[in-house]
Design a protein around this motif. Structure first.
Motif, PDB file in Angstrom:
ATOM      1  N   ALA A   1       0.837  -1.206   0.000  1.00 48.42           N
ATOM      2  CA  ALA A   1       0.000   0.000   0.000  1.00 48.42           C
ATOM      3  C   ALA A   1       0.870   1.254   0.000  1.00 48.42           C
ATOM      4  O   ALA A   1       0.574   2.229  -0.696  1.00 48.42           O
ATOM      5  CB  ALA A   1      -0.918  -0.003   1.221  1.00 48.42           C
ATOM      6  N   TYR A   2       1.943   1.212   0.756  1.00 47.96           N
ATOM      7  CA  TYR A   2       2.878   2.339   0.818  1.00 47.96           C
ATOM      8  C   TYR A   2       3.500   2.582  -0.554  1.00 47.96           C
ATOM      9  O   TYR A   2       3.562   3.715  -1.032  1.00 47.96           O
ATOM     10  CB  TYR A   2       3.948   2.026   1.858  1.00 47.96           C
ATOM     11  N   ARG A   3       3.952   1.517  -1.187  1.00 49.33           N
ATOM     12  CA  ARG A   3       4.563   1.651  -2.507  1.00 49.33           C
ATOM     13  C   ARG A   3       3.581   2.270  -3.498  1.00 49.33           C
ATOM     14  O   ARG A   3       3.955   3.103  -4.317  1.00 49.33           O
ATOM     15  CB  ARG A   3       5.047   0.292  -3.019  1.00 49.33           C
ATOM     16  N   ALA A   4       2.316   1.869  -3.410  1.00 51.37           N
ATOM     17  CA  ALA A   4       1.294   2.376  -4.317  1.00 51.37           C
ATOM     18  C   ALA A   4       0.820   3.780  -3.960  1.00 51.37           C
ATOM     19  O   ALA A   4       0.071   4.392  -4.714  1.00 51.37           O
ATOM     20  CB  ALA A   4       0.104   1.416  -4.318  1.00 51.37           C
ATOM     21  N   GLY A   5       1.265   4.290  -2.806  1.00 49.45           N
ATOM     22  CA  GLY A   5       0.801   5.603  -2.362  1.00 49.45           C
ATOM     23  C   GLY A   5      -0.654   5.575  -1.928  1.00 49.45           C
ATOM     24  O   GLY A   5      -1.353   6.585  -1.969  1.00 49.45           O
TER      25      GLY A   5
ATOM     26  N   GLU B   1      10.060   7.592  -5.786  1.00 45.10           N
ATOM     27  CA  GLU B   1      11.464   7.461  -5.394  1.00 45.10           C
ATOM     28  C   GLU B   1      11.694   7.969  -3.976  1.00 45.10           C
ATOM     29  O   GLU B   1      12.514   7.432  -3.240  1.00 45.10           O
ATOM     30  CB  GLU B   1      12.392   8.145  -6.399  1.00 45.10           C
ATOM     31  N   ALA B   2      10.963   9.003  -3.561  1.00 45.77           N
ATOM     32  CA  ALA B   2      11.090   9.498  -2.189  1.00 45.77           C
ATOM     33  C   ALA B   2      10.543   8.467  -1.215  1.00 45.77           C
ATOM     34  O   ALA B   2      11.136   8.218  -0.155  1.00 45.77           O
ATOM     35  CB  ALA B   2      10.362  10.825  -2.031  1.00 45.77           C
ATOM     36  N   ARG B   3       9.416   7.859  -1.571  1.00 44.96           N
ATOM     37  CA  ARG B   3       8.852   6.814  -0.712  1.00 44.96           C
ATOM     38  C   ARG B   3       9.821   5.641  -0.597  1.00 44.96           C
ATOM     39  O   ARG B   3      10.027   5.079   0.487  1.00 44.96           O
ATOM     40  CB  ARG B   3       7.502   6.332  -1.258  1.00 44.96           C
ATOM     41  N   TYR B   4      10.439   5.272  -1.694  1.00 46.20           N
ATOM     42  CA  TYR B   4      11.415   4.179  -1.682  1.00 46.20           C
ATOM     43  C   TYR B   4      12.577   4.506  -0.733  1.00 46.20           C
ATOM     44  O   TYR B   4      12.969   3.683   0.096  1.00 46.20           O
ATOM     45  CB  TYR B   4      11.938   3.921  -3.091  1.00 46.20           C
ATOM     46  N   LEU B   5      13.126   5.708  -0.858  1.00 46.50           N
ATOM     47  CA  LEU B   5      14.286   6.081  -0.046  1.00 46.50           C
ATOM     48  C   LEU B   5      13.948   6.157   1.439  1.00 46.50           C
ATOM     49  O   LEU B   5      14.771   5.817   2.284  1.00 46.50           O
ATOM     50  CB  LEU B   5      14.868   7.409  -0.529  1.00 46.50           C
ATOM     51  N   TYR B   6      12.742   6.588   1.764  1.00 48.78           N
ATOM     52  CA  TYR B   6      12.335   6.643   3.172  1.00 48.78           C
ATOM     53  C   TYR B   6      12.225   5.238   3.751  1.00 48.78           C
ATOM     54  O   TYR B   6      12.664   4.980   4.871  1.00 48.78           O
ATOM     55  CB  TYR B   6      11.007   7.390   3.303  1.00 48.78           C
ATOM     56  N   LEU B   7      11.643   4.315   2.981  1.00 51.27           N
ATOM     57  CA  LEU B   7      11.546   2.929   3.444  1.00 51.27           C
ATOM     58  C   LEU B   7      12.941   2.338   3.636  1.00 51.27           C
ATOM     59  O   LEU B   7      13.210   1.642   4.619  1.00 51.27           O
ATOM     60  CB  LEU B   7      10.749   2.091   2.438  1.00 51.27           C
ATOM     61  N   GLN B   8      13.840   2.648   2.725  1.00 51.62           N
ATOM     62  CA  GLN B   8      15.230   2.196   2.837  1.00 51.62           C
ATOM     63  C   GLN B   8      15.870   2.765   4.098  1.00 51.62           C
ATOM     64  O   GLN B   8      16.570   2.063   4.830  1.00 51.62           O
ATOM     65  CB  GLN B   8      16.014   2.624   1.600  1.00 51.62           C
ATOM     66  N   HIS B   9      15.607   4.037   4.372  1.00 53.57           N
ATOM     67  CA  HIS B   9      16.129   4.698   5.576  1.00 53.57           C
ATOM     68  C   HIS B   9      15.663   3.980   6.840  1.00 53.57           C
ATOM     69  O   HIS B   9      16.468   3.697   7.740  1.00 53.57           O
ATOM     70  CB  HIS B   9      15.667   6.163   5.567  1.00 53.57           C
ATOM     71  N   LEU B  10      14.375   3.650   6.911  1.00 53.19           N
ATOM     72  CA  LEU B  10      13.849   2.938   8.079  1.00 53.19           C
ATOM     73  C   LEU B  10      14.483   1.565   8.216  1.00 53.19           C
ATOM     74  O   LEU B  10      14.879   1.152   9.304  1.00 53.19           O
ATOM     75  CB  LEU B  10      12.329   2.780   7.971  1.00 53.19           C
TER      76      LEU B  10
ATOM     77  N   HIS C   1      13.231  -9.462   5.854  1.00 51.45           N
ATOM     78  CA  HIS C   1      13.072 -10.140   4.562  1.00 51.45           C
ATOM     79  C   HIS C   1      11.964  -9.488   3.744  1.00 51.45           C
ATOM     80  O   HIS C   1      12.117  -9.244   2.550  1.00 51.45           O
ATOM     81  CB  HIS C   1      12.762 -11.620   4.775  1.00 51.45           C
ATOM     82  N   VAL C   2      10.830  -9.217   4.383  1.00 52.16           N
ATOM     83  CA  VAL C   2       9.696  -8.600   3.688  1.00 52.16           C
ATOM     84  C   VAL C   2      10.102  -7.252   3.107  1.00 52.16           C
ATOM     85  O   VAL C   2       9.851  -6.955   1.940  1.00 52.16           O
ATOM     86  CB  VAL C   2       8.489  -8.422   4.642  1.00 52.16           C
ATOM     87  N   MET C   3      10.742  -6.434   3.924  1.00 54.85           N
ATOM     88  CA  MET C   3      11.120  -5.100   3.470  1.00 54.85           C
ATOM     89  C   MET C   3      12.224  -5.165   2.422  1.00 54.85           C
ATOM     90  O   MET C   3      12.186  -4.450   1.419  1.00 54.85           O
ATOM     91  CB  MET C   3      11.541  -4.241   4.664  1.00 54.85           C
ATOM     92  N   ALA C   4      13.208  -6.034   2.633  1.00 56.01           N
ATOM     93  CA  ALA C   4      14.339  -6.108   1.699  1.00 56.01           C
ATOM     94  C   ALA C   4      13.894  -6.594   0.326  1.00 56.01           C
ATOM     95  O   ALA C   4      14.266  -6.009  -0.698  1.00 56.01           O
ATOM     96  CB  ALA C   4      15.424  -7.023   2.249  1.00 56.01           C
ATOM     97  N   SER C   5      13.087  -7.655   0.300  1.00 55.12           N
ATOM     98  CA  SER C   5      12.671  -8.182  -1.002  1.00 55.12           C
ATOM     99  C   SER C   5      11.776  -7.193  -1.722  1.00 55.12           C
ATOM    100  O   SER C   5      11.899  -6.992  -2.939  1.00 55.12           O
ATOM    101  CB  SER C   5      11.972  -9.532  -0.843  1.00 55.12           C
ATOM    102  N   GLY C   6      10.894  -6.527  -0.972  1.00 53.24           N
ATOM    103  CA  GLY C   6      10.029  -5.523  -1.580  1.00 53.24           C
ATOM    104  C   GLY C   6      10.821  -4.354  -2.126  1.00 53.24           C
ATOM    105  O   GLY C   6      10.537  -3.830  -3.208  1.00 53.24           O
ATOM    106  N   MET C   7      11.834  -3.942  -1.389  1.00 55.65           N
ATOM    107  CA  MET C   7      12.649  -2.807  -1.806  1.00 55.65           C
ATOM    108  C   MET C   7      13.518  -3.148  -3.007  1.00 55.65           C
ATOM    109  O   MET C   7      13.713  -2.321  -3.897  1.00 55.65           O
ATOM    110  CB  MET C   7      13.511  -2.322  -0.639  1.00 55.65           C
TER     111      MET C   7
END
Length: 197
Positions: free
Chosen positions: A34-38, A98-107, A145-151
């Motif tokens: 849902a986050y990825r899709a905004g 891309e901003a959403r992606y980078l924030y998830l990566q930051h977390l 794992h969930v976050m890494a594979s999704g990212m």
């Protein structure tokens, strides 16, 4: 990357009764999607559901004692609720992919500080601080794992979509996140310094 350390921690926690979380990362997977899709309303609904589950698990008998089965369930529920809440940042969700992606990566790479971790997130060990417990719990849930594979999938898709504009867009997104104060103080200082140079 910290994914390796988190995976090792998951193996250690398997003997603590936490490995069963790896079987049920569904809510987090849905939240990341849902986050990825905004999808602001979908993400909020998932956070509300996770919050309700956490409250119920904590209120149950022995929910406040992480050394019991119920206490362990409560800690897991609180951790899921907390992580989804961190992802559900209204400022970031409304930004570019891309901003959403980078924030998830930051977390995922350590953007959670000790002072932010709820007091109810703890394990049945006296020698663990709340931040370490949070990372261990994330590992046991297969959150890493969930976050890494999704990212990883998301990053590949973004690079394919933007082509030669990928790097400039990522740099611009990083600056936007820093200007909006959602990266944490260290990241903001790092990017402000880069901009000056």
């Amino acid at each position: 990357m910290r994914w390796v350390a988190l995976t090792i921690a998951a193996a250690v926690l398997a003997g603590c009764g936490m490995s069963d979380l790896a079987k049920r990362p569904d809510n987090l997977s849905k939240a990341v999607a849902a986050y990825r899709a905004g999808d602001i309303s979908g993400l909020q609904a998932l956070e509300d559901e996770a919050d309700g589950i956490a409250v119920a698990e904590l209120a149950a008998k022995d929910g406040d004692d992480p050394c019991t089965d119920q206490g362990m369930k409560a800690v897991k529920a609180v951790a899921v609720s907390y992580i989804i809440g961190k992802i559900n940042n209204a400022t970031v969700v409304s930004m570019s992919p891309e901003a959403r992606y980078l924030y998830l990566q930051h977390l995922a790479q350590g953007g959670i500080t000790k002072s932010e971790v709820p007091a109810t997130i703890r394990v049945c060990k006296d020698d663990q601080n709340s931040l370490r417990a949070m990372r261990d719990i994330m590992s046991a849930m297969s959150v890493a794992h969930v976050m890494a594979s999704g990212m990883e999938r998301w990053d590949v898709d973004l690079e394919a979509q933007y082509g030669s504009e990928y790097r400039p867009r990522m740099a611009a997104a990083q600056m936007t996140l820093a200007r909006n104060g959602v990266l944490g103080r260290d990241a903001e200082i790092m990017w402000a310094t880069r901009r000056i140079r």
